[in-house]
Design a protein around this motif. Structure first.
Motif, PDB file in Angstrom:
ATOM      1  N   THR A 159      20.977  35.246  37.397  1.00 17.34           N
ATOM      2  CA  THR A 159      21.774  34.961  36.200  1.00 17.34           C
ATOM      3  C   THR A 159      21.147  35.752  35.051  1.00 17.34           C
ATOM      4  O   THR A 159      20.518  35.182  34.161  1.00 17.34           O
ATOM      5  CB  THR A 159      21.788  33.454  35.884  1.00 17.34           C
ATOM      6  N   PRO A 160      21.289  37.075  35.076  1.00 19.71           N
ATOM      7  CA  PRO A 160      20.617  37.900  34.072  1.00 19.71           C
ATOM      8  C   PRO A 160      21.174  37.649  32.681  1.00 19.71           C
ATOM      9  O   PRO A 160      22.312  37.164  32.530  1.00 19.71           O
ATOM     10  CB  PRO A 160      20.922  39.333  34.535  1.00 19.71           C
ATOM     11  N   PRO A 161      20.400  37.952  31.649  1.00 22.82           N
ATOM     12  CA  PRO A 161      20.905  37.820  30.286  1.00 22.82           C
ATOM     13  C   PRO A 161      22.234  38.552  30.127  1.00 22.82           C
ATOM     14  O   PRO A 161      22.394  39.678  30.576  1.00 22.82           O
ATOM     15  CB  PRO A 161      19.802  38.479  29.450  1.00 22.82           C
ATOM     16  N   GLY A 162      23.185  37.866  29.521  1.00 20.41           N
ATOM     17  CA  GLY A 162      24.498  38.457  29.327  1.00 20.41           C
ATOM     18  C   GLY A 162      25.481  38.165  30.427  1.00 20.41           C
ATOM     19  O   GLY A 162      26.650  38.560  30.337  1.00 20.41           O
ATOM     20  N   SER A 163      25.059  37.467  31.481  1.00 24.26           N
ATOM     21  CA  SER A 163      25.957  37.206  32.606  1.00 24.26           C
ATOM     22  C   SER A 163      27.024  36.182  32.271  1.00 24.26           C
ATOM     23  O   SER A 163      28.066  36.114  32.929  1.00 24.26           O
ATOM     24  CB  SER A 163      25.157  36.734  33.822  1.00 24.26           C
ATOM     25  N   GLY A 164      26.744  35.346  31.283  1.00 21.81           N
ATOM     26  CA  GLY A 164      27.679  34.282  30.936  1.00 21.81           C
ATOM     27  C   GLY A 164      27.576  33.065  31.828  1.00 21.81           C
ATOM     28  O   GLY A 164      28.324  32.094  31.656  1.00 21.81           O
ATOM     29  N   LEU A 165      26.658  33.069  32.781  1.00 22.05           N
ATOM     30  CA  LEU A 165      26.473  31.949  33.690  1.00 22.05           C
ATOM     31  C   LEU A 165      25.360  31.033  33.200  1.00 22.05           C
ATOM     32  O   LEU A 165      24.438  31.482  32.499  1.00 22.05           O
ATOM     33  CB  LEU A 165      26.121  32.458  35.084  1.00 22.05           C
ATOM     34  N   PRO A 166      25.406  29.744  33.559  1.00 15.69           N
ATOM     35  CA  PRO A 166      24.276  28.869  33.230  1.00 15.69           C
ATOM     36  C   PRO A 166      22.996  29.392  33.879  1.00 15.69           C
ATOM     37  O   PRO A 166      23.033  30.002  34.948  1.00 15.69           O
ATOM     38  CB  PRO A 166      24.680  27.520  33.836  1.00 15.69           C
TER      39      PRO A 166
END
Length: 408
Positions: A159-166
């Motif tokens: 869930t990398p930064p910017g992925s929009g996922l929790p």
């Protein structure tokens, strides 16, 4: 006791040729796939080279691995599944439309890898893929994969930064941890799966190489501090192709913060108390204890300078891997790579790290594999002999000068 080691690579890669994914797609995607495939340009040279069939040619693969002394493998993905712009390890779904199509592509890969593993019974533990955009769908896929016999477990996306996922510590993923613990499905987190996009400049590529393993390490402290292992004591996490020398220091750091924040939470008058509020109840044991109970490292081609740390990492936690068919892997010099790392290491410890631990974690049957190893495996005497000079044409970083520093 045989005089040969049973070698199981806990880190190999495979996938179908692009057009061979089509039969595994739901029919409603066939026309769309035909349009996509007709214009897709593969960005990976090794996947369009004459040797690309190492990814899907079952007979060639078995022959080359056996020639390299390896009798079984954990099979991570490698080729590009339908509707992905690049390797699926690095391509989360940014929109709802992307998710629908890429989810169809990953499910096609999972069904292909099930057939690929079935072509060599007991020799391959296939790792199946999910996306985290829809946890309910991911849980269904875990159940399907377990029934299909994919013993390699699930590949946990980043869930990398910017992925929009929790973030991975979020309770939103608890149903996923629950089903994996229930079914004994290992959760694998592979290097390269959690880095944010950095662009194409030369500096960006260098920064990626420096940072990619760190971003992958984050899964460890996210799941630990998020309490996944407290709520699901049977959950197993495997961190693959991220090195292993970092583990003792990181565990000491995590223990420090755990102890500091839990203690601070009892002192309501301190500014730090809010950082530890609820932490002890949520995560339970100290991180080093969670590591001992629940975690493993797919150390890939372990470097000589990491080997003296094996007791601090846990000899029962380390699983060697060749990274076949990647050119940074040890093929065709696996015997030399094992000698380079494990010469002078006690025989029982070598046996655990290069095969026994993987058999235990991924459910390989040693009664099936040991007779094969008795014919093709490296001898105990051979691995005990220190390697004086790496092969001149070897491309694996295990032979790199910086990897050769040995601390005994």
């Amino acid at each position: 006791m045989t005089d040969r080691y049973t070698v199981i690579s806990a880190d190999c890669h495979a996938g179908a040729d692009l057009l061979d994914y089509r039969p595994y797609l739901e029919k409603r995607y066939h026309d769309e796939f035909d349009v996509w495939a007709a214009t897709y340009v593969n960005p990976y040279e090794d996947l369009v080279a004459d040797t690309a069939d190492k990814n899907w040619n079952s007979e060639r693969r078995l022959a080359e691995l056996e020639a390299d002394g390896i009798v079984a493998e954990v099979v991570f993905p490698n080729t590009v599944p339908p509707f992905f712009p690049s390797g699926s390890l690095m391509a989360p779904a940014p929109t709802a439309e992307d998710f629908e199509r890429r989810w169809a592509g990953l499910r096609a890969h999972n069904r292909w890898i099930a057939d690929f593993c079935a072509a060599a019974p007991g020799r391959r533990a296939g790792v199946f893929q999910i996306l985290l955009n829809d946890v309910e769908e991911a849980v269904k896929e875990v159940r399907w994969a377990a029934e299909a016999g994919l013993k390699g477990g699930v590949l946990l996306p980043g869930t990398p930064p910017g992925s929009g996922l929790p973030e991975l510590y979020s309770s939103a993923y608890d149903p996923l941890w629950a089903v994996c613990a229930e079914l004994g499905v290992p959760v694998n987190h592979h290097a390269g799966s959690a880095s944010p996009p950095l662009g194409d400049e030369p500096a960006a590529r260098a920064v990626f190489m420096v940072e990619t393993t760190w971003f992958s390490h984050r899964a460890l402290w996210h799941l630990v501090f998020g309490g996944a292992f407290r709520r699901h004591p049977e959950l197993k996490l495997v961190l693959t192709e991220q090195g292993s020398g970092w583990i003792p220091g990181v565990l000491e750091m995590l223990d420090y913060y755990h102890g500091r924040l839990v203690a601070a939470a009892t002192k309501a008058t301190t500014a730090e108390s809010k950082f530890g509020a609820g932490l002890a109840a949520r995560m339970g044991d100290a991180p080093s204890q969670v590591w001992r109970d629940n975690c493993f490292v797919g150390a890939s081609f372990m470097r000589p300078h990491e080997v003296p740390l094996r007791d601090r990492i846990g000899v029962d936690k380390i699983m060697w891997g060749s990274d076949y068919p990647h050119d940074e892997g040890t093929y065709p010099y696996t015997r030399e790579g094992l000698r380079h790392a494990y010469a002078r290491v006690p025989r029982d410890e070598v046996a655990a790290m290069i095969g026994g631990n993987a058999a235990r974690v991924y459910g390989f049957d040693l009664d099936l594999l040991d007779p094969i190893a008795a014919k093709v495996g490296p001898t105990v005497e051979e691995i005990a002999e220190p390697l004086e000079q790496p092969p001149a044409d070897a491309t694996s970083p295990v032979f790199a000068k910086g990897a050769s520093v040995r601390v005994w």
